[in-house]
Motif scaffolding. Structure first.
Motif, PDB file in Angstrom:
ATOM      1  N   GLY A 197      -3.068   4.483   4.772  1.00 35.67           N
ATOM      2  CA  GLY A 197      -3.507   5.614   4.205  1.00 35.67           C
ATOM      3  C   GLY A 197      -3.760   6.669   5.285  1.00 35.67           C
ATOM      4  O   GLY A 197      -3.493   7.880   4.982  1.00 35.67           O
ATOM      5  N   ALA A 216      -4.188  -1.510   4.881  1.00 33.99           N
ATOM      6  CA  ALA A 216      -4.188  -0.620   4.068  1.00 33.99           C
ATOM      7  C   ALA A 216      -4.852   0.926   4.712  1.00 33.99           C
ATOM      8  O   ALA A 216      -4.488   1.818   4.442  1.00 33.99           O
ATOM      9  N   GLN A 241       0.793  -1.361   0.135  1.00 36.16           N
ATOM     10  CA  GLN A 241       0.210  -0.083  -0.025  1.00 36.16           C
ATOM     11  C   GLN A 241       0.709   1.305   0.117  1.00 36.16           C
ATOM     12  O   GLN A 241       0.305   2.392  -0.569  1.00 36.16           O
ATOM     13  N   TYR A 256       5.362   9.380  -5.554  1.00 30.75           N
ATOM     14  CA  TYR A 256       5.738  10.798  -5.066  1.00 30.75           C
ATOM     15  C   TYR A 256       7.324  10.743  -4.432  1.00 30.75           C
ATOM     16  O   TYR A 256       7.885  11.782  -4.768  1.00 30.75           O
ATOM     17  N   ASN A 306       1.771   1.754  -3.512  1.00 30.31           N
ATOM     18  CA  ASN A 306       0.710   2.248  -4.467  1.00 30.31           C
ATOM     19  C   ASN A 306       0.505   3.807  -4.036  1.00 30.31           C
ATOM     20  O   ASN A 306      -0.015   4.475  -5.063  1.00 30.31           O
ATOM     21  N   ILE A 307       0.554   4.342  -2.971  1.00 31.55           N
ATOM     22  CA  ILE A 307       0.052   5.214  -2.807  1.00 31.55           C
ATOM     23  C   ILE A 307       1.115   6.522  -2.786  1.00 31.55           C
ATOM     24  O   ILE A 307       1.067   7.787  -3.058  1.00 31.55           O
ATOM     25  N   PHE A 308       2.309   6.012  -2.321  1.00 32.34           N
ATOM     26  CA  PHE A 308       3.438   7.096  -2.086  1.00 32.34           C
ATOM     27  C   PHE A 308       4.667   7.013  -2.933  1.00 32.34           C
ATOM     28  O   PHE A 308       5.528   7.948  -2.851  1.00 32.34           O
TER      29      PHE A 308
END
Length: 216
Positions: free
Chosen positions: A166, A162, A29, A37, A32-34
């Motif tokens: 998040g 997850a 996760q 970036y 996927n999210i960070f």
């Protein structure tokens, strides 16, 4: 029809198996999210180079997943076919996940090479531990009803992991880094690395292979 004499799995084993997916999602996760970036805004890689790297590693995954399945299916050990990988790959998995966010001081080309090497190795470690982990569900019990119950624990643990990622990673990296995002990610991933290894080891210790899979 299910055999009523089949051993009912205890709560500890169901939860222990589910924790394995929680361990996977601590990294999955975050990626996927960070990860995009981190690579572009913190590590300083060009977005196009990162996109190409992601594409290349997907090709590697397409090859490594079935290969790992073949290797695990042919494994014979005192711990079974699939559990040894949960035990022995856990530490490399945690170390590589941390290494991806170690933020070494390198040239731009050096950073790109470092990203390729650590990300590719991490995806290989992810495959090496998660393909056997998923296969373990099929041999944990001869009862489809029991396997369904175990599967529900798996998805609950994955959802919780997850949600934790998040919800708390943005604040946690700011607190630990004291305004230094690179340091914040580094320390945050160190915590997740240790947690992932521990959860995988709990998964290994609490589960048992009861069904001999069919050889093909």
């Amino acid at each position: 029809m299910e055999n009523n004499n089949v051993e009912k799995l205890k709560f500890g084993e169901k939860l222990g198996y589910g924790l394995g997916d929680g361990a996977s999602n601590f990294f999955f996760q975050v990626f996927n999210i960070f990860l995009l970036y981190y690579y572009t805004d913190i590590f300083g890689l060009p977005a196009a180079a990162v996109g190409t790297m992601f594409l290349v590693t997907k090709v590697v995954d397409a090859i490594s997943d079935p290969v790992m399945g073949l290797i695990a299916d042919r494994t014979q050990s005192r711990w079974g076919k699939f559990r040894p990988y949960i035990l022995f790959v856990a530490v490399p998995y945690g170390v590589l996940g941390y290494a991806m966010f170690a933020n070494p001081d390198l040239s731009e080309s050096g950073k790109l090479i470092y990203a390729y090497v650590t990300y590719t190795l991490m995806m290989l470690a992810y495959t090496a531990i998660n393909v056997p982990y998923s296969a373990l569900l099929g041999v944990i019990s001869p009862s489809s009803e029991e396997r369904t119950k175990v599967s529900s624990y798996r998805f609950v643990c994955a959802f919780i992991a997850a949600w934790l990622i998040g919800t708390f990673v943005p604040a946690l990296k700011d607190i630990l880094g004291g305004g230094n995002e690179a340091l914040g990610f580094q320390l945050t991933m160190a915590i997740f690395a240790v947690a992932s290894v521990v959860l995988f080891w709990i998964c290994f210790a609490t589960t048992k292979e009861r069904v001999a899979p069919t050889q093909e």
